[in-house]
Design a protein around this motif. Sequence first.
Motif, PDB file in Angstrom:
ATOM      1  N   LEU A   1       0.793  -1.316   0.098  1.00  0.00           N
ATOM      2  CA  LEU A   1      -0.046  -0.118   0.008  1.00  0.00           C
ATOM      3  C   LEU A   1       0.915   1.292   0.032  1.00  0.00           C
ATOM      4  O   LEU A   1       2.099   1.264   0.322  1.00  0.00           O
ATOM      5  N   ALA A   2       0.295   2.186  -0.435  1.00  0.00           N
ATOM      6  CA  ALA A   2       0.941   3.816  -0.352  1.00  0.00           C
ATOM      7  C   ALA A   2      -0.022   4.921  -0.251  1.00  0.00           C
ATOM      8  O   ALA A   2      -1.197   4.680  -0.572  1.00  0.00           O
ATOM      9  N   GLY A   3       0.385   5.897   0.390  1.00  0.00           N
ATOM     10  CA  GLY A   3      -0.585   6.762   1.078  1.00  0.00           C
ATOM     11  C   GLY A   3       0.001   7.802   1.859  1.00  0.00           C
ATOM     12  O   GLY A   3       1.269   7.746   1.992  1.00  0.00           O
ATOM     13  N   TRP A   4      -0.885   8.514   2.595  1.00  0.00           N
ATOM     14  CA  TRP A   4      -0.668   9.605   3.387  1.00  0.00           C
ATOM     15  C   TRP A   4      -0.866   9.265   4.782  1.00  0.00           C
ATOM     16  O   TRP A   4      -1.950   8.466   5.151  1.00  0.00           O
ATOM     17  N   VAL A   5      -0.093   9.365   5.753  1.00  0.00           N
ATOM     18  CA  VAL A   5      -0.357   8.939   7.155  1.00  0.00           C
ATOM     19  C   VAL A   5      -1.504  10.092   7.502  1.00  0.00           C
ATOM     20  O   VAL A   5      -1.285  11.244   7.881  1.00  0.00           O
ATOM     21  N   GLN A   6      -2.571   9.595   8.066  1.00  0.00           N
ATOM     22  CA  GLN A   6      -3.690  10.391   8.379  1.00  0.00           C
ATOM     23  C   GLN A   6      -3.502  10.813  10.085  1.00  0.00           C
ATOM     24  O   GLN A   6      -3.716  11.790  10.505  1.00  0.00           O
ATOM     25  N   LYS A   7      -3.329   9.571  10.783  1.00  0.00           N
ATOM     26  CA  LYS A   7      -2.960   9.717  11.979  1.00  0.00           C
ATOM     27  C   LYS A   7      -2.520   8.537  12.706  1.00  0.00           C
ATOM     28  O   LYS A   7      -2.343   7.388  11.986  1.00  0.00           O
ATOM     29  N   SER A   8      -1.635   8.770  13.770  1.00  0.00           N
ATOM     30  CA  SER A   8      -0.947   7.549  14.540  1.00  0.00           C
ATOM     31  C   SER A   8      -1.093   7.446  15.859  1.00  0.00           C
ATOM     32  O   SER A   8      -1.367   8.499  16.504  1.00  0.00           O
ATOM     33  N   ARG A   9      -1.141   6.420  16.455  1.00  0.00           N
ATOM     34  CA  ARG A   9      -1.489   6.007  17.699  1.00  0.00           C
ATOM     35  C   ARG A   9      -0.240   4.952  18.420  1.00  0.00           C
ATOM     36  O   ARG A   9      -0.152   4.087  17.925  1.00  0.00           O
ATOM     37  N   ASP A  10       0.629   5.823  19.279  1.00  0.00           N
ATOM     38  CA  ASP A  10       1.705   5.161  19.775  1.00  0.00           C
ATOM     39  C   ASP A  10       1.317   4.456  21.256  1.00  0.00           C
ATOM     40  O   ASP A  10       1.165   5.345  22.033  1.00  0.00           O
ATOM     41  N   LYS A  11       1.538   3.300  21.416  1.00  0.00           N
ATOM     42  CA  LYS A  11       1.224   2.724  22.834  1.00  0.00           C
ATOM     43  C   LYS A  11       2.396   2.161  23.331  1.00  0.00           C
ATOM     44  O   LYS A  11       2.293   1.438  24.081  1.00  0.00           O
ATOM     45  N   GLY A  12       3.763   2.481  22.938  1.00  0.00           N
ATOM     46  CA  GLY A  12       4.843   2.032  23.439  1.00  0.00           C
ATOM     47  C   GLY A  12       5.314   0.678  22.700  1.00  0.00           C
ATOM     48  O   GLY A  12       6.078   0.885  21.841  1.00  0.00           O
ATOM     49  N   PHE A  13       4.610  -0.275  22.996  1.00  0.00           N
ATOM     50  CA  PHE A  13       5.134  -1.713  22.594  1.00  0.00           C
ATOM     51  C   PHE A  13       4.367  -1.963  21.255  1.00  0.00           C
ATOM     52  O   PHE A  13       4.483  -2.884  20.389  1.00  0.00           O
ATOM     53  N   MET A  14       3.284  -1.126  20.771  1.00  0.00           N
ATOM     54  CA  MET A  14       2.378  -1.435  19.467  1.00  0.00           C
ATOM     55  C   MET A  14       2.076   0.057  19.140  1.00  0.00           C
ATOM     56  O   MET A  14       1.695   1.137  19.986  1.00  0.00           O
ATOM     57  N   ASN A  15       1.986   0.226  17.624  1.00  0.00           N
ATOM     58  CA  ASN A  15       1.732   1.365  16.867  1.00  0.00           C
ATOM     59  C   ASN A  15       0.814   1.028  15.838  1.00  0.00           C
ATOM     60  O   ASN A  15       0.787   0.037  15.277  1.00  0.00           O
ATOM     61  N   TRP A  16      -0.032   2.095  15.817  1.00  0.00           N
ATOM     62  CA  TRP A  16      -1.234   1.933  14.713  1.00  0.00           C
ATOM     63  C   TRP A  16      -1.151   3.232  13.887  1.00  0.00           C
ATOM     64  O   TRP A  16      -1.070   4.230  14.620  1.00  0.00           O
ATOM     65  N   VAL A  17      -1.323   3.104  12.724  1.00  0.00           N
ATOM     66  CA  VAL A  17      -1.166   4.297  11.601  1.00  0.00           C
ATOM     67  C   VAL A  17      -2.374   4.240  11.057  1.00  0.00           C
ATOM     68  O   VAL A  17      -2.642   2.959  10.284  1.00  0.00           O
ATOM     69  N   ASP A  18      -2.932   4.993  10.657  1.00  0.00           N
ATOM     70  CA  ASP A  18      -4.364   5.288   9.653  1.00  0.00           C
ATOM     71  C   ASP A  18      -3.585   5.532   8.246  1.00  0.00           C
ATOM     72  O   ASP A  18      -3.038   6.767   8.330  1.00  0.00           O
ATOM     73  N   LEU A  19      -3.876   4.887   7.434  1.00  0.00           N
ATOM     74  CA  LEU A  19      -2.875   5.308   6.070  1.00  0.00           C
ATOM     75  C   LEU A  19      -4.355   5.501   5.071  1.00  0.00           C
ATOM     76  O   LEU A  19      -5.226   4.876   4.979  1.00  0.00           O
ATOM     77  N   ARG A  20      -4.155   6.716   4.450  1.00  0.00           N
ATOM     78  CA  ARG A  20      -5.278   7.306   3.556  1.00  0.00           C
ATOM     79  C   ARG A  20      -4.456   7.365   2.142  1.00  0.00           C
ATOM     80  O   ARG A  20      -3.474   7.894   2.043  1.00  0.00           O
TER      81      ARG A  20
END
Length: 583
Positions: free
Chosen positions: A21-40
Amino acid sequence: MYRSHNCGELNASHINTEVTLAGWVQKSRDKGFMNWVDLRDRYGVTQLIFDESRSNKEVFELAKTLGREFVIQVKGTVIEREAKNQNMVTGDIEIMVTEMKILNAALTPPFTIEDETDGGEDIRMKYRYLDIRRNPVKNNLLFRHKVAMEVRKYLSDLDFCEVETPYLIKSTPEGARDFVVPSRMNEGQFYALPQSPQTFKQLLMVGGMDKYFQIVKCFRDEDLRADRQPEFTQIDCEMAFVEQEDILNVFEGLTRHLLKEIKGIEVDKFPRITYDYAMKTYGNDKPDIRFGMEFGELNEFTQHKEFTVFNDAELVVGIAAPGTSEYTRKEIDALIDWMKRPQIGASGMIYVKCNEDGTFKSSVDKFYDQEDLANWAKVTGAKSGDMIFVLSGPADKTRTQLSALRMELANRLGLRNPAEFAPLWVVDFPLLEFEEETGRYHAMHHPFTSPKPEDIPLLETNPKAVRANAYDMVLNGNEIGGGSIRIHDKTTQQLMFKYLGFTPEQAEDQFGFLMNAFQYGAPPHGGLAFGLDRLVSILGGQETIRDFIAFPKNNSGRDVMIDAPSIIDETQLNELHIKLNLK
């Protein structure tokens, strides 16, 4: 390959699939041991997951550096999402990222790239390329594309041929102000940008093209408003060997097709009203018929009493606003103040409350009894619970003021439902209108509009009474298209120019090419042009065209994104033989 899929297409059926996939980072959520990124991207949003225990360490650390609107490419495996999001098309899955590449870092944008943004209109217009990433703007542009494609499909299926016409043409004195373009190779001479391709599409009919259309840019140097831009787009059409009825049927069919394909709405045959009826009943030539409040003329029941204001008036006219009898005096006074604004110019307003018990209470009880007021209610169609608002004065001015009040009340009462569509035709426009400033007649549409054949003798005796073979399509209180049967012979065209105040020499200089063409076998022809920007915005449930244009101008006609218009280098001015005299 930058991507194997887009960010809006993955679902549970793709679980365990390797994707890119390719796109723009809409937002990211860093929980320390785990990271979520919304790709748009244009197609949607997909959630990416970076897990300290399952992801490559280098990739996991790189994810922590991502900022909003970074452009990235990722590879990974589609997995089932533990906390599913039913509000997302891709909400059943996420991507366990194994590889990632930052394609381009980004500055923090000046406003949030989300449906509900914190950016004001000015800042969003300055950074329009960022605003387009937001769903509301992006979806408006996709909606415009869909409308344009349906137009092309419908007209092409009817054997219309799309032909491009020139942008650099000759300036003409009729209509709005031209944008002019200096010619470097012809000193002291100028092109004009077209206000419409009018003469060219007529020449195409002389050329035998028979059915022409073009989705074309047009230009008018005039003051702006919500539904007007200095450059705008028309669906421009012309047909040969047709009468008015042929044209109305074709383009009513196009509009019904668009309503069905774009909005899923079936519309019956469009009502037709004359210009005179529209002005008398609604006070303007583009009435919104989604609601009533038709004008009731009250001269018969208001004059010859002792109320001088009405006795001295050319016209006394009212409307009944549904369910407004409970308006307080404060609300009524506020409405009267609204009518007294310079934009409207009313000197005052009379009102009558239609009480639930069948009695009436008015601001002129001193002069009119219950029987009088009952007649007012009958003429305006007022019912118990309504209020009648009455204006008086010169006929044309008063109708215009009451029309403004009618639309304002409809807005306040929620009667203009954007999901409801009420098209109609307005026909039999006046051919000419008299302009006090110049002391002569001007064409209400343009100088190539044919008069009704039976009215041609009136050009000598009563020019104001001559009707045009012209028609407008109106949708929800907006003119979305207009056209006419054209003059197709030199003699009638010369006669028209004469009554518009052109000398034979001026007519020949401005339009000799067209009249010459008529001598080589011009067929009867006519056409219509829709305003695409306005049509798209109304179909989209709005009346502001700017939101459906990729790069619009502001209310001063400026493009604040590229800072245009701008000063031209003196060398260029010299090449164009232009000397500025700025003070």
